[in-house]
Scaffold this motif. Sequence first.
Motif, PDB file in Angstrom:
ATOM      1  N   ALA A  19      -2.289  -5.305   5.490  1.00 11.42           N
ATOM      2  CA  ALA A  19      -2.893  -6.244   4.544  1.00 11.42           C
ATOM      3  C   ALA A  19      -2.715  -5.678   3.133  1.00 11.42           C
ATOM      4  O   ALA A  19      -2.283  -4.533   2.961  1.00 11.42           O
ATOM      5  CB  ALA A  19      -4.376  -6.410   4.866  1.00 11.42           C
ATOM      6  N   GLU A  20      -3.107  -6.481   2.149  1.00  9.78           N
ATOM      7  CA  GLU A  20      -2.918  -6.046   0.753  1.00  9.78           C
ATOM      8  C   GLU A  20      -3.648  -4.728   0.467  1.00  9.78           C
ATOM      9  O   GLU A  20      -3.114  -3.865  -0.236  1.00  9.78           O
ATOM     10  CB  GLU A  20      -3.405  -7.153  -0.189  1.00  9.78           C
ATOM     11  CG  GLU A  20      -3.025  -6.884  -1.622  1.00  9.78           C
ATOM     12  CD  GLU A  20      -3.316  -8.058  -2.541  1.00  9.78           C
ATOM     13  OE1 GLU A  20      -2.822  -9.158  -2.267  1.00  9.78           O
ATOM     14  OE2 GLU A  20      -4.050  -7.846  -3.531  1.00  9.78           O
ATOM     15  N   GLU A  21      -4.858  -4.574   1.043  1.00  8.28           N
ATOM     16  CA  GLU A  21      -5.620  -3.336   0.763  1.00  8.28           C
ATOM     17  C   GLU A  21      -4.879  -2.119   1.305  1.00  8.28           C
ATOM     18  O   GLU A  21      -4.945  -1.029   0.726  1.00  8.28           O
ATOM     19  CB  GLU A  21      -7.010  -3.355   1.422  1.00  8.28           C
ATOM     20  CG  GLU A  21      -7.897  -4.548   1.090  1.00  8.28           C
ATOM     21  CD  GLU A  21      -7.495  -5.795   1.868  1.00  8.28           C
ATOM     22  OE1 GLU A  21      -7.658  -5.800   3.098  1.00  8.28           O
ATOM     23  OE2 GLU A  21      -7.010  -6.760   1.243  1.00  8.28           O
ATOM     24  N   ALA A  23      -1.605  -1.868   1.591  1.00 11.85           N
ATOM     25  CA  ALA A  23      -0.505  -1.621   0.642  1.00 11.85           C
ATOM     26  C   ALA A  23      -1.051  -0.868  -0.570  1.00 11.85           C
ATOM     27  O   ALA A  23      -0.445   0.109  -1.037  1.00 11.85           O
ATOM     28  CB  ALA A  23       0.131  -2.944   0.216  1.00 11.85           C
ATOM     29  N   ASP A  24      -2.206  -1.287  -1.051  1.00 11.82           N
ATOM     30  CA  ASP A  24      -2.817  -0.611  -2.211  1.00 11.82           C
ATOM     31  C   ASP A  24      -3.112   0.854  -1.900  1.00 11.82           C
ATOM     32  O   ASP A  24      -2.912   1.737  -2.743  1.00 11.82           O
ATOM     33  CB  ASP A  24      -4.129  -1.307  -2.605  1.00 11.82           C
ATOM     34  CG  ASP A  24      -3.864  -2.614  -3.348  1.00 11.82           C
ATOM     35  OD1 ASP A  24      -2.684  -2.912  -3.622  1.00 11.82           O
ATOM     36  OD2 ASP A  24      -4.842  -3.334  -3.640  1.00 11.82           O
ATOM     37  N   LYS A 151       8.857  -1.243   2.288  1.00 12.66           N
ATOM     38  CA  LYS A 151       8.458  -2.324   3.194  1.00 12.66           C
ATOM     39  C   LYS A 151       9.689  -2.812   3.961  1.00 12.66           C
ATOM     40  O   LYS A 151      10.603  -3.393   3.382  1.00 12.66           O
ATOM     41  CB  LYS A 151       7.865  -3.502   2.418  1.00 12.66           C
ATOM     42  CG  LYS A 151       7.191  -4.502   3.359  1.00 12.66           C
ATOM     43  CD  LYS A 151       7.080  -5.888   2.792  1.00 12.66           C
ATOM     44  CE  LYS A 151       8.287  -6.720   3.025  1.00 12.66           C
ATOM     45  NZ  LYS A 151       8.600  -7.012   4.455  1.00 12.66           N
ATOM     46  N   VAL A 186       2.928 -10.677   1.183  1.00 12.42           N
ATOM     47  CA  VAL A 186       1.719  -9.845   1.040  1.00 12.42           C
ATOM     48  C   VAL A 186       2.120  -8.460   0.496  1.00 12.42           C
ATOM     49  O   VAL A 186       1.850  -8.135  -0.665  1.00 12.42           O
ATOM     50  CB  VAL A 186       0.972  -9.716   2.394  1.00 12.42           C
ATOM     51  CG1 VAL A 186      -0.272  -8.842   2.239  1.00 12.42           C
ATOM     52  CG2 VAL A 186       0.619 -11.082   2.946  1.00 12.42           C
ATOM     53  N   VAL A 187       2.783  -7.671   1.326  1.00 14.51           N
ATOM     54  CA  VAL A 187       3.088  -6.283   0.928  1.00 14.51           C
ATOM     55  C   VAL A 187       4.211  -6.245  -0.122  1.00 14.51           C
ATOM     56  O   VAL A 187       4.104  -5.545  -1.137  1.00 14.51           O
ATOM     57  CB  VAL A 187       3.455  -5.434   2.165  1.00 14.51           C
ATOM     58  CG1 VAL A 187       3.860  -4.026   1.750  1.00 14.51           C
ATOM     59  CG2 VAL A 187       2.281  -5.388   3.142  1.00 14.51           C
ATOM     60  N   GLN A 189       5.115  -8.579  -2.167  1.00 16.53           N
ATOM     61  CA  GLN A 189       4.583  -9.151  -3.407  1.00 16.53           C
ATOM     62  C   GLN A 189       3.657  -8.151  -4.112  1.00 16.53           C
ATOM     63  O   GLN A 189       3.638  -8.061  -5.344  1.00 16.53           O
ATOM     64  CB  GLN A 189       3.846 -10.451  -3.047  1.00 16.53           C
ATOM     65  CG  GLN A 189       3.285 -11.228  -4.218  1.00 16.53           C
ATOM     66  CD  GLN A 189       4.366 -11.673  -5.209  1.00 16.53           C
ATOM     67  OE1 GLN A 189       5.547 -11.711  -4.874  1.00 16.53           O
ATOM     68  NE2 GLN A 189       3.961 -11.962  -6.425  1.00 16.53           N
ATOM     69  N   ARG A 190       2.913  -7.353  -3.323  1.00 18.71           N
ATOM     70  CA  ARG A 190       2.012  -6.359  -3.929  1.00 18.71           C
ATOM     71  C   ARG A 190       2.810  -5.275  -4.666  1.00 18.71           C
ATOM     72  O   ARG A 190       2.374  -4.772  -5.700  1.00 18.71           O
ATOM     73  CB  ARG A 190       1.128  -5.737  -2.835  1.00 18.71           C
ATOM     74  CG  ARG A 190      -0.039  -4.955  -3.370  1.00 18.71           C
ATOM     75  CD  ARG A 190      -0.969  -5.828  -4.196  1.00 18.71           C
ATOM     76  NE  ARG A 190      -2.000  -5.039  -4.857  1.00 18.71           N
ATOM     77  CZ  ARG A 190      -2.348  -5.195  -6.134  1.00 18.71           C
ATOM     78  NH1 ARG A 190      -1.767  -6.108  -6.887  1.00 18.71           N
ATOM     79  NH2 ARG A 190      -3.290  -4.448  -6.664  1.00 18.71           N
ATOM     80  N   THR A 193       3.420  -6.813  -7.982  1.00 14.79           N
ATOM     81  CA  THR A 193       2.290  -7.021  -8.911  1.00 14.79           C
ATOM     82  C   THR A 193       1.515  -5.746  -9.220  1.00 14.79           C
ATOM     83  O   THR A 193       0.810  -5.682 -10.221  1.00 14.79           O
ATOM     84  CB  THR A 193       1.290  -8.063  -8.346  1.00 14.79           C
ATOM     85  OG1 THR A 193       0.813  -7.598  -7.069  1.00 14.79           O
ATOM     86  CG2 THR A 193       1.941  -9.429  -8.193  1.00 14.79           C
ATOM     87  N   HIS A 194       1.597  -4.736  -8.368  1.00 14.08           N
ATOM     88  CA  HIS A 194       0.758  -3.547  -8.571  1.00 14.08           C
ATOM     89  C   HIS A 194       1.253  -2.746  -9.779  1.00 14.08           C
ATOM     90  O   HIS A 194       2.403  -2.325  -9.825  1.00 14.08           O
ATOM     91  CB  HIS A 194       0.783  -2.665  -7.325  1.00 14.08           C
ATOM     92  CG  HIS A 194      -0.354  -1.699  -7.270  1.00 14.08           C
ATOM     93  ND1 HIS A 194      -0.584  -0.755  -8.249  1.00 14.08           N
ATOM     94  CD2 HIS A 194      -1.344  -1.530  -6.363  1.00 14.08           C
ATOM     95  CE1 HIS A 194      -1.653  -0.049  -7.947  1.00 14.08           C
ATOM     96  NE2 HIS A 194      -2.145  -0.507  -6.800  1.00 14.08           N
TER      97      HIS A 194
END
Length: 448
Positions: A19-21, A23-24, A151, A186-187, A189-190, A193-194
């Motif tokens: 999930a995005e978290e 990836a973060d 990814k 999700v990943v 794209q993160r 944007t991150h």
Amino acid sequence: MQVIDPATEDVITDVPLAAEEEADAAIAQARRAFPAWRDTAPGDRARLLRRFAEAVDGDLENLARLEVRNSGHTIGNARWEAGNVRDVLHYYAGAPERLLGQQIPVAGGLDVTFHEPLGVVGLIVPWNFPMPIAGWGLAPALAAGNTVVLKPAELTPLTALRLAELAREAGIPEGVFQVVPGAGPVVGQRFVTHPDVRKVVFTGSTAVGKQVMAGCAEQVKRLTLELGGKSANIVFADADLEKAAATAPYGVFGNAGQDCCARSRILVERSVHDRFLELLEPAVRNLVVGDPGDEKSEMGPLISAEHREKVASYLDDAEVAIRGSAPDGPGFWFPPTVVTKPGERLLTEEVFGPVVAVVPFRDEADAVRIANDTTFGLSGSIWTRDVGRALRVSRAVEAGNLSVNSHSSVRYWTPFGGFKQSGLGRELGPDALHAFTDVKNVFISTEE
Ligand code: NAD
């Protein structure tokens, strides 16, 4: 996500999608690992990369077999792909100690440049060549002192996960190279944007590449794009026709046509068009399509049922001239197919399957015009015995990687990438290293 063997349709395993978290969390860990990796002595970084290369070499057969199952690549190709990761790691292991700046003459001081690593680099990898494409980003990024989050494509995560294990076994410090399996939107794209991901290397379709580019623009994020292709194989009447025809299938049906460099248009000088087709026919019919784990197989299945449907749709308005063989199934098989009356889509869109259009041309100018009549510009071949023509046409075709009397595209020590909508920037070769650094200029005054 279920990981499927495309040759049998069996489920190999399940891989959780991040999930995005998550990836973060991986990006945060990569950021924490960055200063120590950047500051590692160049010789030590080089030694670790060589150990990583040796670990890949020690695991080569296992990696290759894993790719055969996950991607349906023939075992011969998969061995080459794992070997390519090893070689590219060895090649860039020579770089940390050679990442030289300049000393520029100035009055009243000293002016020097440094190639500074960027920080965290996000690699977004497609399903068609999971190992080499991972290696092409990973090796120069790490050599230049960056940390990496990768990814893999949803369909093909297994070899990338194994490469991450091998990196750890080789002593690459925790957080320096992580694999985050997950969905593109999700990943992937993160990574776009991150703010802590300072560069994205995206390899995939032109459509998604454009979105990634637009997203990166928000933060003026560094970006390398390796996108689609519609490459031409140009055969002149004076060429060694036997050799051009016998090898043409390898230029387009390799990896079942799922190759960004696939020469999916064969342009043949009109006077030898019919003769070329006669010679091409046995080469296509004799191509061994079957179990990718079998040493004799030359072509495996397509990656998925959905992709097979897409490939088949290009034949709706086309006239098939030659069709090779393929197993019935299970598995996502598609026979090598030659078309002489292609529809518009087949001539302009990337098929990414074993379908090739043979198109006649009048003369040299006509060949160049047809070759360039596409929004893509990745690769291509020119077959002629006239060296002057070979050079003229090589200079006139708008593509990043051309070969004369050959169908090869990739050498890890030479630059690789696309013109026009096939990409932005170059991978491999000596210059790719600089794409993972920013140049810093420092002036030191010597005035008292
Ligand atoms: P794709 O564009 O569908 O996906 C590529 C990767 O991007 C995957 O990991 C996917 O999950 C991810 N992704 C999807 N949506 C995303 C989003 N919104 N944001 C960020 N990431 C996202 O491509 P594919 O079908 O996996 O691969 C085939 C394509 O790759 C073909 O067009 C082929 O030509 C191209 N390709 C190019 C090269 C090259 O070097 N030029 C090499 C291999 C493949």
